[in-house]
Design an enzyme around this catalytic site. Structure first.
Site, PDB file in Angstrom:
ATOM      1  N   ASN A   1       0.872  -1.178   0.000  1.00  0.00           N
ATOM      2  CA  ASN A   1       0.000   0.000   0.000  1.00  0.00           C
ATOM      3  C   ASN A   1       0.906   1.225   0.000  1.00  0.00           C
ATOM      4  OD1 ASN A   1      -1.835   2.019   0.448  1.00  0.00           O
ATOM      5  ND2 ASN A   1      -2.677   1.170   2.334  1.00  0.00           N
TER       6      ASN A   1
ATOM      7  N   ARG B   1      -2.766  -2.105  -3.262  1.00  0.00           N
ATOM      8  CA  ARG B   1      -4.003  -1.368  -2.984  1.00  0.00           C
ATOM      9  C   ARG B   1      -4.037  -0.124  -3.874  1.00  0.00           C
ATOM     10  NH1 ARG B   1      -5.339   3.193   1.270  1.00  0.00           N
ATOM     11  NH2 ARG B   1      -7.557   3.272   0.856  1.00  0.00           N
TER      12      ARG B   1
ATOM     13  N   HIS C   1     -13.449   2.594   0.105  1.00  0.00           N
ATOM     14  CA  HIS C   1     -13.398   1.511   1.101  1.00  0.00           C
ATOM     15  C   HIS C   1     -14.008   0.212   0.573  1.00  0.00           C
ATOM     16  CE1 HIS C   1     -13.887   5.022   4.154  1.00  0.00           C
ATOM     17  NE2 HIS C   1     -12.604   4.725   4.075  1.00  0.00           N
TER      18      HIS C   1
ATOM     19  N   GLY D   1     -14.624   5.103  10.306  1.00  0.00           N
ATOM     20  CA  GLY D   1     -13.295   5.374  10.856  1.00  0.00           C
ATOM     21  C   GLY D   1     -13.032   6.861  10.773  1.00  0.00           C
ATOM     22  N   ASN D   2     -11.785   7.229  10.538  1.00  0.00           N
ATOM     23  CA  ASN D   2     -11.506   8.640  10.286  1.00  0.00           C
ATOM     24  C   ASN D   2     -12.266   9.105   9.050  1.00  0.00           C
ATOM     25  OD1 ASN D   2      -9.926  10.065  12.092  1.00  0.00           O
ATOM     26  ND2 ASN D   2      -8.144   8.834  11.535  1.00  0.00           N
TER      27      ASN D   2
ATOM     28  N   ARG E   1     -13.840  15.647   7.799  1.00  0.00           N
ATOM     29  CA  ARG E   1     -14.559  15.938   6.532  1.00  0.00           C
ATOM     30  C   ARG E   1     -16.031  16.235   6.796  1.00  0.00           C
ATOM     31  NH1 ARG E   1     -12.479  10.495   3.572  1.00  0.00           N
ATOM     32  NH2 ARG E   1     -10.706  10.380   4.973  1.00  0.00           N
TER      33      ARG E   1
ATOM     34  N   ARG F   1     -12.891   9.338  20.229  1.00  0.00           N
ATOM     35  CA  ARG F   1     -12.661   9.079  21.661  1.00  0.00           C
ATOM     36  C   ARG F   1     -12.601  10.388  22.447  1.00  0.00           C
ATOM     37  NH1 ARG F   1      -8.006   4.980  20.036  1.00  0.00           N
ATOM     38  NH2 ARG F   1      -7.917   6.589  18.460  1.00  0.00           N
TER      39      ARG F   1
ATOM     40  N   GLY G   1     -12.345   1.733  12.753  1.00  0.00           N
ATOM     41  CA  GLY G   1     -12.032   2.247  14.096  1.00  0.00           C
ATOM     42  C   GLY G   1     -13.253   2.522  14.962  1.00  0.00           C
ATOM     43  N   ILE G   2     -14.199   3.283  14.451  1.00  0.00           N
ATOM     44  CA  ILE G   2     -15.391   3.625  15.243  1.00  0.00           C
ATOM     45  C   ILE G   2     -16.357   2.437  15.287  1.00  0.00           C
ATOM     46  CG2 ILE G   2     -17.433   5.115  15.308  1.00  0.00           C
ATOM     47  CD1 ILE G   2     -15.674   7.351  14.062  1.00  0.00           C
ATOM     48  N   GLY G   3     -16.607   1.853  14.127  1.00  0.00           N
ATOM     49  CA  GLY G   3     -17.575   0.748  14.049  1.00  0.00           C
ATOM     50  C   GLY G   3     -17.178  -0.440  14.905  1.00  0.00           C
ATOM     51  N   GLU G   4     -15.867  -0.712  14.983  1.00  0.00           N
ATOM     52  CA  GLU G   4     -15.404  -1.865  15.765  1.00  0.00           C
ATOM     53  C   GLU G   4     -15.310  -1.554  17.254  1.00  0.00           C
ATOM     54  OE1 GLU G   4     -11.660  -3.190  14.016  1.00  0.00           O
ATOM     55  OE2 GLU G   4     -12.548  -3.007  12.029  1.00  0.00           O
TER      56      GLU G   4
ATOM     57  N   GLU H   1      -8.415  -5.273   5.211  1.00  0.00           N
ATOM     58  CA  GLU H   1      -8.286  -4.967   3.776  1.00  0.00           C
ATOM     59  C   GLU H   1      -7.064  -5.661   3.171  1.00  0.00           C
ATOM     60  OE1 GLU H   1      -8.980  -1.001   5.325  1.00  0.00           O
ATOM     61  OE2 GLU H   1      -9.760  -0.443   3.363  1.00  0.00           O
TER      62      GLU H   1
HETATM   63  P1  AMP Z   1      -9.704   4.203  11.439  1.00  0.00           P
HETATM   64  O1  AMP Z   1      -9.652   5.329  10.454  1.00  0.00           O
HETATM   65  O2  AMP Z   1     -10.480   3.027  10.980  1.00  0.00           O
HETATM   66  O3  AMP Z   1      -8.345   3.835  11.986  1.00  0.00           O
HETATM   67  O4  AMP Z   1     -10.523   4.771  12.704  1.00  0.00           O
HETATM   68  C1  AMP Z   1      -9.978   5.777  13.490  1.00  0.00           C
HETATM   69  C2  AMP Z   1     -11.023   6.345  14.407  1.00  0.00           C
HETATM   70  O5  AMP Z   1     -11.625   5.315  15.199  1.00  0.00           O
HETATM   71  C3  AMP Z   1     -10.402   7.275  15.444  1.00  0.00           C
HETATM   72  O6  AMP Z   1     -10.271   8.549  14.962  1.00  0.00           O
HETATM   73  C4  AMP Z   1     -11.391   7.200  16.567  1.00  0.00           C
HETATM   74  O7  AMP Z   1     -12.306   8.241  16.374  1.00  0.00           O
HETATM   75  C5  AMP Z   1     -12.110   5.892  16.397  1.00  0.00           C
HETATM   76  N1  AMP Z   1     -11.900   4.996  17.538  1.00  0.00           N
HETATM   77  C6  AMP Z   1     -10.904   4.109  17.738  1.00  0.00           C
HETATM   78  N2  AMP Z   1     -11.052   3.489  18.919  1.00  0.00           N
HETATM   79  C7  AMP Z   1     -12.168   4.004  19.489  1.00  0.00           C
HETATM   80  C8  AMP Z   1     -12.867   3.780  20.709  1.00  0.00           C
HETATM   81  N3  AMP Z   1     -12.417   2.913  21.601  1.00  0.00           N
HETATM   82  N4  AMP Z   1     -13.992   4.484  20.933  1.00  0.00           N
HETATM   83  C9  AMP Z   1     -14.437   5.383  20.041  1.00  0.00           C
HETATM   84  N5  AMP Z   1     -13.838   5.628  18.873  1.00  0.00           N
HETATM   85  C10 AMP Z   1     -12.714   4.957  18.603  1.00  0.00           C
END
Ligand code: AMP
Length: 397
Positions: A7, A91, A180, A210-211, A241, A285, A331-334, A384
């Site tokens: 990537n 990717r 995505h 996520g972000n 965004r 967070r 990140g957020i969904g998980e 991914e």
């Molecule tokens: P990603 O782009 O998939 O890496 O997601 C990143 C985002 O996931 C971060 O900016 C956080 O806002 C969110 N995130 C990660 N861990 C947590 C958590 N334990 N609770 C809430 N949001 C989280």
């Protein structure tokens, strides 16, 4: 069989070497600050201490050479010979509408990738440099390109077209492409496996939050709509965004600020979203913590995020004429049980019943709806890189 997943960004190269016998990662790493002062490689053989090399790395070819040396290193390496690598999977953020699925790289493919640069100017040039770098180092190795946009190529025209005059599509390919896709594809397949049902019989909404966030309607295994658009700015509120808004906001704000098109783009991509609304952070967070302490703008940002996701779920249920499964990932969904609950608790009227106890999990696979919920709600960590490795194996052999 070993597959190297790559990537590449404009100044970075991330990699993972997969052993496809058991789909495990033998080693992974990152070359950072390519062409910039302080360039370095961090490499880690699975289960071992990381190797860090700080050295001038002038371009992607030098970066790739360092990666291959690290893979062969007598202490940190995992290969005896580079011939053990069967193929490389790359990717690619945007394949425009040239690519409906992953393909083996040849001269024609490289030319089409260059034509897609205007659709992903920050990403595709780096991807191209990555392919050229490995072609230079290992000229006989098959390379497969796997597109973030490919999964969304099954959308019908009435879902991907914008209401601009048709010539803009014909001449400039202005339309919804989504993003995505590799992640949406991975979690949709995995969710069907977890439920023990054929994907071809399920109406699913996959929420990659996520972000950057995108939501897709996956009907019988095919994407029929997705929230991101021509670029990854559209859809729900994101870290920095805006997500969806009246397009007339753009000239309106420009008239006030006198921003150029590029400055306006930067404003909407980097200064808005959770950060712009809360004034606290782009990281959910931090925003959740601030809201818990009574920060009203932080709470507003959370409400906007959850409301936006809920609206997409409602819209996509109508688009698919029903709904069997909601999947949360990224990140957020998980990780954010609060977001999942905040979205689902208002959807009981359409058969979504979240189980608060089961939902208190983070970063692992789970069914978080009640046993009697008509619509199943799942958390599926995305992967991914593994999806790219699988696609590479499928296409190259
Ligand atoms: P990603 O782009 O998939 O890496 O997601 C990143 C985002 O996931 C971060 O900016 C956080 O806002 C969110 N995130 C990660 N861990 C947590 C958590 N334990 N609770 C809430 N949001 C989280």
């Amino acid at each position: 069989m070993k597959i190297l997943v790559i990537n590449c960004g404009s100044s970075s190269l991330k990699y993972q070497l997969f052993d496809m016998e058991n789909e495990s990662v033998s080693a992974k790493g990152l070359v950072d600050r390519i062409g910039i002062d302080g360039s370095n490689l961090t490499h880690r053989k699975t289960g071992a201490e990381p190797l860090t090399v700080t050295t001038p790395i002038k371009d992607h070819k030098v970066a790739m050479q360092l990666v291959l040396e690290a893979l062969l290193d007598k202490d940190h390496g995992v290969l005896k010979s580079l011939e053990e690598i069967s193929a490389a999977g790359h990717r690619i953020v945007s394949g425009g509408d040239y690519f409906k699925e992953a393909v083996l790289v040849n001269d024609e493919v490289m030319e089409a990738l260059r034509k897609c640069i205007p659709l992903a100017p920050l990403h595709n040039p780096g991807h191209i440099m990555g392919i050229e770098a490995i072609q230079h180092a290992l000229p006989k190795l098959p390379n497969v390109v796997v597109f973030d946009t490919a999964f969304h190529q099954t959308m019908p025209d009435y879902a991907y077209m914008y209401g601009l005059p048709y010539e803009f599509y014909e001449t400039h390919r202005v339309r919804r492409y989504g993003a995505h896709g590799t992640s949406h594809n991975f979690v949709a397949l995995r969710a069907a496996e977890i439920l023990g049902k054929p994907l071809s019989e399920l109406k699913m909404i996959t929420c990659h939050l996520g972000n950057g966030s995108s939501i897709s309607a996956v009907k019988n295994g095919k994407c029929i709509d997705t929230s991101m658009g021509l670029t990854p700015l559209a859809g729900v509120l994101m870290g920095t965004r805006t997500g969806d808004m009246d397009p007339a906001c753009v000239p309106f704000v420009q008239n006030i600020t006198k921003y150029s098109a590029d400055e306006m783009n930067n404003f909407m991509n980097k200064k808005s979203g959770l950060l712009g609304i809360s004034g606290v952070s782009s990281d959910l967070r931090d925003v959740e913590q601030a809201a818990a302490k009574g920060n009203e703008r932080a709470q507003l940002a959370i409400n906007m995020l959850e409301y936006g996701i809920r609206k997409y779920i409602g819209a996509y249920t109508a688009a698919m004429e029903g709904l069997d499964v909601i999947v949360f990932t990224a990140g957020i969904g998980e990780n954010s049980a609060e977001t999942r609950e905040g979205v689902c608790k208002h959807l009981e009227f359409m058969g979504v019943k979240i189980d608060s106890a089961k939902n208190k999990i983070r970063g692992k696979e789970a069914i978080v709806s009640t046993d009697d919920s008509k619509v199943k709600v799942l958390v599926v960590p995305t992967n991914e890189e593994l999806m790219i490795a699988r696609e590479t194996k499928r296409v190259a052999f």
